[in-house]
Design a protein around this motif. Sequence first.
Motif, PDB file in Angstrom:
ATOM      1  N   PHE A 127     -47.844   8.359 -36.869  1.00 58.15           N
ATOM      2  CA  PHE A 127     -46.832   8.539 -35.646  1.00 58.15           C
ATOM      3  C   PHE A 127     -45.574   9.510 -36.168  1.00 58.15           C
ATOM      4  CE2 PHE A 127     -42.856   6.703 -33.704  1.00 58.15           C
ATOM      5  CZ  PHE A 127     -43.275   6.723 -32.349  1.00 58.15           C
TER       6      PHE A 127
ATOM      7  N   TYR B  82     -46.425  12.618 -35.857  1.00 56.60           N
ATOM      8  CA  TYR B  82     -46.615  13.303 -34.577  1.00 56.60           C
ATOM      9  C   TYR B  82     -45.066  13.426 -34.049  1.00 56.60           C
ATOM     10  CZ  TYR B  82     -46.848  13.049 -29.500  1.00 56.60           C
ATOM     11  OH  TYR B  82     -46.742  13.381 -28.080  1.00 56.60           O
TER      12      TYR B  82
ATOM     13  N   LEU C 166     -43.259  16.881 -32.893  1.00 56.12           N
ATOM     14  CA  LEU C 166     -42.982  16.898 -31.413  1.00 56.12           C
ATOM     15  C   LEU C 166     -41.449  17.424 -31.415  1.00 56.12           C
ATOM     16  CD1 LEU C 166     -44.020  16.093 -28.726  1.00 56.12           C
ATOM     17  CD2 LEU C 166     -42.903  14.169 -29.267  1.00 56.12           C
ATOM     18  N   TYR C 167     -40.668  16.800 -32.422  1.00 54.86           N
ATOM     19  CA  TYR C 167     -39.269  17.618 -32.172  1.00 54.86           C
ATOM     20  C   TYR C 167     -38.878  18.496 -33.106  1.00 54.86           C
ATOM     21  CZ  TYR C 167     -38.194  13.332 -29.152  1.00 54.86           C
ATOM     22  OH  TYR C 167     -38.005  12.738 -28.133  1.00 54.86           O
TER      23      TYR C 167
ATOM     24  N   MET D  33     -38.622  22.125 -31.861  1.00 56.94           N
ATOM     25  CA  MET D  33     -37.578  22.256 -31.020  1.00 56.94           C
ATOM     26  C   MET D  33     -36.171  22.434 -31.762  1.00 56.94           C
ATOM     27  SD  MET D  33     -38.882  19.627 -28.139  1.00 56.94           S
ATOM     28  CE  MET D  33     -37.607  19.479 -27.349  1.00 56.94           C
TER      29      MET D  33
ATOM     30  N   ILE E 217     -31.730  13.412 -18.588  1.00 58.99           N
ATOM     31  CA  ILE E 217     -32.624  12.284 -19.014  1.00 58.99           C
ATOM     32  C   ILE E 217     -31.625  10.996 -19.650  1.00 58.99           C
ATOM     33  CG2 ILE E 217     -34.446  11.476 -21.026  1.00 58.99           C
ATOM     34  CD1 ILE E 217     -35.167  14.559 -21.047  1.00 58.99           C
TER      35      ILE E 217
ATOM     36  N   LEU F 261     -47.883   1.586 -31.286  1.00 57.89           N
ATOM     37  CA  LEU F 261     -46.894   1.184 -30.681  1.00 57.89           C
ATOM     38  C   LEU F 261     -47.264  -0.135 -30.028  1.00 57.89           C
ATOM     39  CD1 LEU F 261     -45.620   4.171 -28.783  1.00 57.89           C
ATOM     40  CD2 LEU F 261     -44.750   3.401 -30.752  1.00 57.89           C
TER      41      LEU F 261
ATOM     42  N   LEU G 126     -39.568   3.649 -29.132  1.00 58.06           N
ATOM     43  CA  LEU G 126     -40.235   4.615 -29.754  1.00 58.06           C
ATOM     44  C   LEU G 126     -41.182   5.115 -28.672  1.00 58.06           C
ATOM     45  CD1 LEU G 126     -41.579   2.923 -32.940  1.00 58.06           C
ATOM     46  CD2 LEU G 126     -39.825   4.561 -32.697  1.00 58.06           C
TER      47      LEU G 126
ATOM     48  N   LEU H  75     -40.387   5.743 -25.710  1.00 58.87           N
ATOM     49  CA  LEU H  75     -39.365   6.689 -24.793  1.00 58.87           C
ATOM     50  C   LEU H  75     -39.175   8.058 -25.631  1.00 58.87           C
ATOM     51  CD1 LEU H  75     -36.723   4.256 -23.190  1.00 58.87           C
ATOM     52  CD2 LEU H  75     -38.509   6.030 -22.185  1.00 58.87           C
ATOM     53  N   LEU H  76     -39.138   7.678 -27.244  1.00 60.56           N
ATOM     54  CA  LEU H  76     -38.983   9.098 -27.850  1.00 60.56           C
ATOM     55  C   LEU H  76     -39.980   9.861 -27.830  1.00 60.56           C
ATOM     56  CD1 LEU H  76     -37.205   9.588 -30.401  1.00 60.56           C
ATOM     57  CD2 LEU H  76     -38.880   8.720 -31.814  1.00 60.56           C
ATOM     58  N   CYS H  77     -41.250   9.306 -27.527  1.00 60.77           N
ATOM     59  CA  CYS H  77     -42.429  10.129 -27.308  1.00 60.77           C
ATOM     60  C   CYS H  77     -42.305  10.872 -25.975  1.00 60.77           C
ATOM     61  CB  CYS H  77     -43.855   9.535 -27.591  1.00 60.77           C
ATOM     62  SG  CYS H  77     -44.032   8.667 -28.917  1.00 60.77           S
TER      63      CYS H  77
ATOM     64  N   VAL I 148     -39.556  11.743 -24.177  1.00 61.81           N
ATOM     65  CA  VAL I 148     -38.567  12.673 -23.892  1.00 61.81           C
ATOM     66  C   VAL I 148     -38.856  14.032 -23.580  1.00 61.81           C
ATOM     67  CG1 VAL I 148     -36.403  13.505 -24.429  1.00 61.81           C
ATOM     68  CG2 VAL I 148     -36.545  10.882 -24.355  1.00 61.81           C
ATOM     69  N   PRO I 149     -39.638  14.572 -24.759  1.00 61.38           N
ATOM     70  CA  PRO I 149     -39.940  16.241 -24.538  1.00 61.38           C
ATOM     71  C   PRO I 149     -40.858  16.498 -23.226  1.00 61.38           C
ATOM     72  CG  PRO I 149     -40.306  15.205 -26.761  1.00 61.38           C
ATOM     73  CD  PRO I 149     -40.001  14.104 -25.922  1.00 61.38           C
ATOM     74  N   PHE I 150     -41.255  15.425 -22.599  1.00 59.60           N
ATOM     75  CA  PHE I 150     -42.030  15.743 -21.438  1.00 59.60           C
ATOM     76  C   PHE I 150     -41.027  16.150 -20.247  1.00 59.60           C
ATOM     77  CE2 PHE I 150     -42.877  14.158 -17.086  1.00 59.60           C
ATOM     78  CZ  PHE I 150     -44.203  14.537 -16.842  1.00 59.60           C
TER      79      PHE I 150
ATOM     80  N   ILE J  22     -48.746  13.770 -24.851  1.00 58.63           N
ATOM     81  CA  ILE J  22     -48.098  13.001 -24.031  1.00 58.63           C
ATOM     82  C   ILE J  22     -48.839  12.169 -22.795  1.00 58.63           C
ATOM     83  CG2 ILE J  22     -46.785  14.737 -22.756  1.00 58.63           C
ATOM     84  CD1 ILE J  22     -45.409  11.333 -23.864  1.00 58.63           C
TER      85      ILE J  22
ATOM     86  N   ILE K  94     -50.849   9.679 -24.311  1.00 60.73           N
ATOM     87  CA  ILE K  94     -50.078   8.507 -24.858  1.00 60.73           C
ATOM     88  C   ILE K  94     -49.753   7.629 -23.728  1.00 60.73           C
ATOM     89  CG2 ILE K  94     -48.226   7.809 -26.137  1.00 60.73           C
ATOM     90  CD1 ILE K  94     -48.103  10.137 -27.714  1.00 60.73           C
TER      91      ILE K  94
END
Lengths: 368, 296, 296
Positions: free
Chosen positions: B38, B41, B45-46, B49, B276, C101, C114, C116-118, C120-122, C177, C180
């Motif tokens: 996790f 990941y 993911l971040y 960016m 967001i 999760l 967590l 939501l953390l995944c 957000v980039p969407f 995402i 997930i």
Amino acid sequence: MKSDRGDIELAGVCKSFDGATYVVDGVNLKIADGAYCCFIGPSGCGKTTILRMIAGHEDPTAGEIVIGGQNVVGLAPVQRRTAMMFQSYALFPHLTVRENIAFALRVRGMSKADRLRAADAMIEKVRLTQFADRLPAQLSGGQQQRVALARAAITEPRVLLLDEPLSALDEQLRVQMRQELRRMQQELGITFIHVTHTQLEAIALADLVVVMEQGKIKQAGAARDVYAHPHDRYVAEFMGGQNVLSGRVEKVNGASFTLAQAAPDGIEVPLQAHSTVSVGDKVDIAVRRDDVALVRPGKDLPPGCTTSLPSRVRAIEYQGYFVKVMLDTVPDDEFVAYVPEKTFFADPFTVGDVVMATWATGSALPLA
Amino acid sequence: MSAVLADMPETVAPATTKAIAPSRGQRPWTFYVLAMLFAFYVLALYGPMFCIYVLSFQDIRGGLVFPMKGHSLHWFVDLFTQVRTGDVKGSFDRSIKLAVIVTIITVVVSFLAGLGFRKRFRGDTIVFYMMIGSLVAPGLVLGLGTGLLFQALGLNASWYTSALGAQLSWTLPFGVLVMFAVMSRFNHVWEEAAYDLGASRWQSIRLVMIPVLAPGLVAVALFGFTLSYDEFARSLQTAGSLNTLPLEIWSMTLNVTSPSLYALGTVTTVVSFVVIGASLGSIVLIQKKRSSSAKG
Amino acid sequence: MQPSSSPAQTPPRANLAGWLYVLPLVLVLVPFFVAPILVVLAASFFATDGFGGLTPGFTLASYVEVLHSALTLKLYLATIKFTVLTWIFTLIIGFFVAYFLVFHVRNQLLAIGLFLLCTVPFWTSNIIRMISWIPLLGKEGLINQALLAMGVIRQPLEVLLFSDLAVVIAYVHQLTIFMIVPIFNSMARIDKKLIEAAIDAGASRFDIMRLIVVPMSKSGIALGTIFVVSIVMGDFFVVKVMSGGGSASVVSAFYEDVGVLQYPTAAASAVLLTLVLVAIVSLILRTVDIRQEITR
């Protein structure tokens, strides 16, 4: 002319959702103004559908629903002057107690000051003043129920419809709220129609008990009538407290007849006023469980008892003020005697004992 | 990964502990393996960016890769002033306007469709699969079809007509699907209760449904806004002569090889995060207001 | 429970009400989804003068051209390769992240945080997220710098950026995402007592995974698969940018065709792709009632 009377008449009311099977099948019933009426039956018997049709949330497929002399089919709930208290209450989660209760007045366009004043008066009536600003989620089950009651009552309905109002509460609260419902009904002086599947609730509350099965009314009457004089096997078994026996008529002699059974002389049953039976008919009879006395074999039967059935004790349950003794009297059916506690412990039985089950001949009731 | 699980020795768990997620006591070893997965990941993911956000703050010597060369806002200024980076300001403007329009339409139309889909009606399956089709169809192909259609009808493609429609064909299916999830939590008995108390259809929507569903409607709005604001494939053939921001970024990826590109990435991401954050914040606020203890 | 009636028996009034509610949705989808698809279908049968002019008519020439070209097979193979690789990686990562999760994070609030953390980039720009790999994967990128510094490699790796590897990385980055969220949703609905019961019955962790978690997350996996497959198959800009022009997919070829105004061949290849996509999606839909899944 609008009537304030809350008497209801159902005439040939039918309801089908799919056009093939009838959930409510030709129901005829009169409910007096200001009565407390309980519909009772197993789930799926159509009792809630009847309630919803009276409330105006469902239209009957056929038949008339008359309230206060006026056919209300097709009218909105407000026009019918009915109000419904929903199962699990359906309180608006985003509104406070006061706003929930004032909702009906709000949609009628009453000014804010007026409707809040009226709501506060109602809140006082149901003793929720200190909770007026809470949201439903912050209330206990009993408090929620009182909000629901107040929210329905503020519309000044002539009929209040209650869908399983006590099912969400725990046992103790249920008895308490039961009394509260009755008190509110008397205070408001309007017709209450209450749907339940608990026999105890129905007979404790209702002036009129309506027993239903598969969309049809099996019996309607005063609580005591329905409980003590069930029409048929279904009502007897559903209301409980009765042993049902069946057999063929062996002989008919004047005011009574004899039912062939595994008893030395058969079972003697008094004949009801205007009913006839002939030899060979298959007949069901009911004997109240608390009318059954148990006598050890060889002992004399109590006076008035002409029938005795030899049985073996299968199980014994202590219930407090009485003892439930289960017997193997009838091969495939249960046969139970409710023996008063003191009587039982004067000469206690144990499982496996052989006893004679007997009852006063006059208390056997032939069923339809 | 699944092989790891397959080789797991059978654990003899005491009756009181849960093998998968024990609420107390020792965590199972799988916890640590999956926690690492996790973490990896989220990092993947971040991480990239953040690299470009950091690199966008280089000074004039800056390039496309690390190490950082100085710190300045040079590339942000460059972005909005230089001709060669295109009409960033204008496209930014258009994208925001378009996203606002799309959001409003998405919320309203999804809400209505959500209401409609609560009961079965003849032909509902056709509409449903039309929606799924619109969701999975290749955006570029749909965009081209829309462009050709406008051409055939003699209409000018522009961001507020053809691109608006093309984006709605993307945001609406999402909006309606989210609406389904939102509506499934709405107890229809509340509506019945409102009707019972004399509310009209509109009163029951305004006074009961909308307030109860408010957090869900905000979520639909979030989908509408961000999906439109970042939409690219469907806009490409439909936006006409004036670009939206993603189209501007697209053309920059092909032409611009300076940190200006990263600066634009930083700016657009900041906008996304603000939206967001505002959405999630207002959802939390609504929920909190609802669960706060007695007032006054 | 509301007695549900099948649409065929719904009274006409309810049908009308249902259609009124979804009317706005239909009014968007018909001109911006159905019509464009039909336009593309029509264009695929038209003849062209080679300069963007279309001659209405009916010819299968474009299909013949597309089907006879060796390039087509290559494009489809490339597309399928990207799709399968992306699907496998997103599925594995998505499944285990969701699993972590739902079943390993004890605190529910933390799990939602967590999650939501995944997600957000969407809600941020795909293009930006894609180009953000440049400073990492490039010839002078962070990864090469790190590997060189550690002495693992002598020469910077060229395969990291502008390669098929980079394409798959970008896809997995963008699309995990989509796995997930639906898998998380179906897993979250699994009653934890079920798992406790399984443990009581002596099931090993692998048994639980095989017999309970995987079967009960099937609908989420199916839903995620639909998203991932349809997006990868319909994508062109990731292939175009991340492969550095070295690879192509069906839609990126479509994009090139459109660029040189070869509308009919482009349309024909788009129609074929859509058919393939429809076949795959309906195959998946046969295993799961997506509508029931979403609306419940």
